[in-house]
Write an enzyme that holds these catalytic residues in place. Sequence first.
Site, PDB file in Angstrom:
ATOM      1  N   VAL A   8      22.413 -71.170  -4.210  1.00  0.00           N
ATOM      2  CA  VAL A   8      21.680 -70.406  -5.210  1.00  0.00           C
ATOM      3  C   VAL A   8      20.522 -69.725  -4.504  1.00  0.00           C
ATOM      4  O   VAL A   8      19.909 -70.286  -3.600  1.00  0.00           O
ATOM      5  CB  VAL A   8      21.181 -71.306  -6.371  1.00  0.00           C
ATOM      6  CG1 VAL A   8      20.075 -72.220  -5.927  1.00  0.00           C
ATOM      7  CG2 VAL A   8      20.727 -70.467  -7.553  1.00  0.00           C
ATOM      8  N   SER A   9      20.270 -68.460  -4.893  1.00  0.00           N
ATOM      9  CA  SER A   9      19.125 -67.749  -4.319  1.00  0.00           C
ATOM     10  C   SER A   9      17.899 -68.054  -5.148  1.00  0.00           C
ATOM     11  O   SER A   9      17.995 -68.373  -6.327  1.00  0.00           O
ATOM     12  CB  SER A   9      19.383 -66.235  -4.299  1.00  0.00           C
ATOM     13  OG  SER A   9      19.480 -65.745  -5.607  1.00  0.00           O
ATOM     14  N   THR A  10      16.731 -67.931  -4.559  1.00  0.00           N
ATOM     15  CA  THR A  10      15.483 -68.242  -5.265  1.00  0.00           C
ATOM     16  C   THR A  10      15.313 -67.357  -6.490  1.00  0.00           C
ATOM     17  O   THR A  10      14.972 -67.822  -7.575  1.00  0.00           O
ATOM     18  CB  THR A  10      14.273 -68.054  -4.323  1.00  0.00           C
ATOM     19  OG1 THR A  10      14.489 -68.862  -3.163  1.00  0.00           O
ATOM     20  CG2 THR A  10      12.985 -68.485  -4.984  1.00  0.00           C
TER      21      THR A  10
END
Length: 477
Positions: A8-10
């Site tokens: 997951v990206s920030t």
Amino acid sequence: MHAIYARVSTDEQARTGYSLQDQVNQCRKKLLSLGLSNIKEYIDDGYSGEFLDRPALSRLRDDLRAGLIKTVMVYDPDRLSRNLTNQLIIADEIEKYGAKLEFITGSYDASPEGRLFFSIRGAIAEFEKEKIRERSLRGKRAKVLSGKPLFGRDPYGYICDRDTGQYVINEEEAKIVRLIFKLYTENRYSVAKLHAQLKAMGVVNRSGKPFSLSVLDHILANEMYAGTKWYFQKYQKTVGQKKRKVLKRNVNEWVSIDVPAIIDKETFQKAAEVRRQNKVTAKRNTKFEYLLSGIIKCPKCGYAMRGTRFPKRNNKDYAYYVCSAYVNAYECDNRRCVPSQELDEAVWQEIVNMFKKSGGIRRDRNKTSDAGKEKARAEARLKKLKARQAAILKWVTDGTIDLEVAEKELQKLNSDINAAQAILSAPEPAAKESDVSPTEVFEANTFEERRRIILRLGITVTAERSENGETLYKIRF
């Protein structure tokens, strides 16, 4: 051994709450239901799916090459990558090393038909992502074209009034903004000196701390304080994992709106001129001292002449001005080097003599008057363009004109408005005689002092070396 890959990206996590733990739990549950228990987790927390350079993914690929992995379980194909090409690369690697790829949200078939379906699904997902991005940008642009700002964090000196959709001046902060421009333009400070002065005066930002150098530089370069807020001047391009490059857009893509001005345009133009001079005179930008750098031109071809130094001979350093035509692949007959120290001294002495005789330099005012006429024409044109813009927006509201037709017309109008505003915001072409006093000239002993005075005078110098070794030069005011 069987692998779980989760990512997951920030930004995505903050926006959608996409949980890493949910991905892992779902994948683990699926593996256990298949009777596969020797499980290892590979988790990339805060990494974009646009690039393959991810720590956990790299470890997974290494273990695949070593033949340690039999099954790779992933929640969804876009967890592997948001780029179709990268998805196919990873899928090929998994198959190549004898492992099986599984997804929670759907099955993966390694047959030609299954790979085709996988490719189509990835292409559609990539297309949808780009369409969402394009629609978002288009919506923002349409909002700004209608004269409404895009609010974010309150800019220093302003309050974003979200009820009215307008910027409102914060008077307490506006006083500090005016002080910053006043000190900078009147004293012709560098940003570092301005920072030191404000700190000594006890001037602080919203957080109660002294302004940083970068923030001060941003304030001085921000035309919003003079009443014009620009949008879409730059954009960020992701060039690597957690690496972004800021690029400038074409000037035709810029969009501006009017906001309440804290300072007048004349003060902003003065600040722009001081910033330009500071950039030229900054020691970090010049290894050696050339008094006429940036203002000396070749009399033969018109190209700029640049300062250069030749290797030391007899423990002496030789500095010259040379024509830079060759840099631009242009042939020029002026191939003799002009000694810089000799020319610098001669030009400076002539300027001193002029101030002794007449107390200043008499210059031709035609350039200044022409620039004033051009700005007057630009101002009149801008008024007509904005009236046209307001009329189109009213027609859209009344339903008189189609939205698509209006948007095309507004884009063309905005390009013309930007061009007119660029003329209005341009610095004055030359300093006035009163800008440099005789006392300043007579007391200028250091290189920095003389350099600033020459730049403020707005002179141009042409120079060449004659066959008998004499330096010939002319000063144009």
